[in-house]
Write an enzyme that holds these catalytic residues in place. Structure first.
Site, PDB file in Angstrom:
ATOM      1  N   SER A   1      -1.075  -0.032   7.649  1.00 61.80           N
ATOM      2  CA  SER A   1      -0.909  -1.475   7.537  1.00 61.80           C
ATOM      3  C   SER A   1      -1.940  -2.083   6.577  1.00 61.80           C
ATOM      4  CB  SER A   1      -0.981  -2.107   8.934  1.00 61.80           C
ATOM      5  OG  SER A   1      -0.462  -3.412   8.924  1.00 61.80           O
TER       6      SER A   1
ATOM      7  N   ASP B   1       5.899  -1.416  10.330  1.00 59.37           N
ATOM      8  CA  ASP B   1       4.444  -1.265  10.326  1.00 59.37           C
ATOM      9  C   ASP B   1       3.966  -0.006  11.065  1.00 59.37           C
ATOM     10  OD1 ASP B   1       1.567  -1.843  10.765  1.00 59.37           O
ATOM     11  OD2 ASP B   1       2.105  -3.835  10.040  1.00 59.37           O
TER      12      ASP B   1
END
Length: 268
Positions: free
Chosen positions: A57, A170
């Site tokens: 991320s 993510d």
């Protein structure tokens, strides 16, 4: 304020680092990811080598730029120029995500001087989540920008990424601190930067509904992981945030300093 020369690294750590292949695992954390820049600054100032990088991320964004050869000063300059409007562009036509990927994509295109992961100056693994299977996915080759976009594709906020015939979101959901990823690359000494455990800081404030929601997500996510980062990292760097950081200049500088200070505390 101490100068870098005044900060003495623990001698036993230097001994452990000798002849080791060092891996840097940069974890997720949204805007708190600015702290990664401070960690990198500390490593640079004290000549601590990094042989492998893995990022999840926000850690994937910083990690990719670092692996491409960007120094901490360059990363700080890029961060200083960022604003919410450059990243979060409303998605008016589709309903799988509130904002478009184009803002972040353009930033990566502007600052990454390579097209593929193989071309990076340092070996790098980008961690995302295979949304169809609910499993973590490691990107170690191929185009770098789609991999980073997938890794940082926060569900609901961003529309899931379609890439190589699969759907990704993510990496935070499956490996928030990519220790396993950097170990799999060959690292035998891992420096992990863990941002999402900041909610355990007693001073972490939740004064209104947005902060309450963010803290609830952090608690749920950290409690969902069966393996704590401390279980397999040689050094864990965990900056302590008392808030969910904003994206103004002062907050960005403060976040970078928190990363630097946490790295100093871990190494001295």
């Amino acid at each position: 304020m101490q100068s870098p020369a005044d900060i003495k690294i623990n001698p036993s750590l230097f001994k452990k680092l000798k002849n080791k292949k060092v891996g840097l695992a940069l974890g997720s954390g949204g805007t708190m990811g600015m702290a990664h820049i401070g960690v990198i600054k500390f490593l640079e100032e004290h000549n601590i080598p990094v042989h492998y990088v893995a990022g999840t991320s926000a850690g994937a964004i910083v990690g990719a730029l670092y692996a491409a050869g960007k120094k901490s000063s360059e990363l700080a300059d890029i961060a200083d120029r960022l604003n919410w409007l450059s990243i979060l562009r409303p998605n008016m036509l589709k309903f799988k995500g509130m904002v478009q990927h184009k803002g972040l994509q353009k930033i990566l295109e502007r600052h990454l001087d390579v097209n593929t992961i193989e071309e990076l100056s340092l070996p790098c693994t980008i961690v995302a989540t295979d949304f169809d299977q609910g499993k973590r996915a490691y990107f170690t080759s191929g185009p770098i920008i789609p991999a980073v976009l997938a890794s940082s594709c926060i569900p609901v906020l961003f529309e899931p990424i379609k890439y190589r015939g699969k759907t990704y979101v993510d990496g935070f959901l499956t490996e928030s601190v990519p220790i396993k990823a950097v170990r799999s690359m060959g690292a035998d000494f891992v420096i992990a930067v863990d941002l999402i455990h900041s909610w355990r800081n007693p001073s972490f404030r939740a004064p209104h509904i947005y902060m309450v929601a963010i803290k609830a997500i952090l608690i749920a996510a950290t409690n969902a992981f069966s393996l704590s980062p401390e279980d397999d990292a040689d050094i864990i760097i965990s900056p302590k945030f008392g808030y969910v950081t904003l994206f103004n200049r002062a907050s960005k500088k403060a976040s970078i300093k928190k990363g630097y200070d946490a790295a100093r505390a871990a190494f001295t």
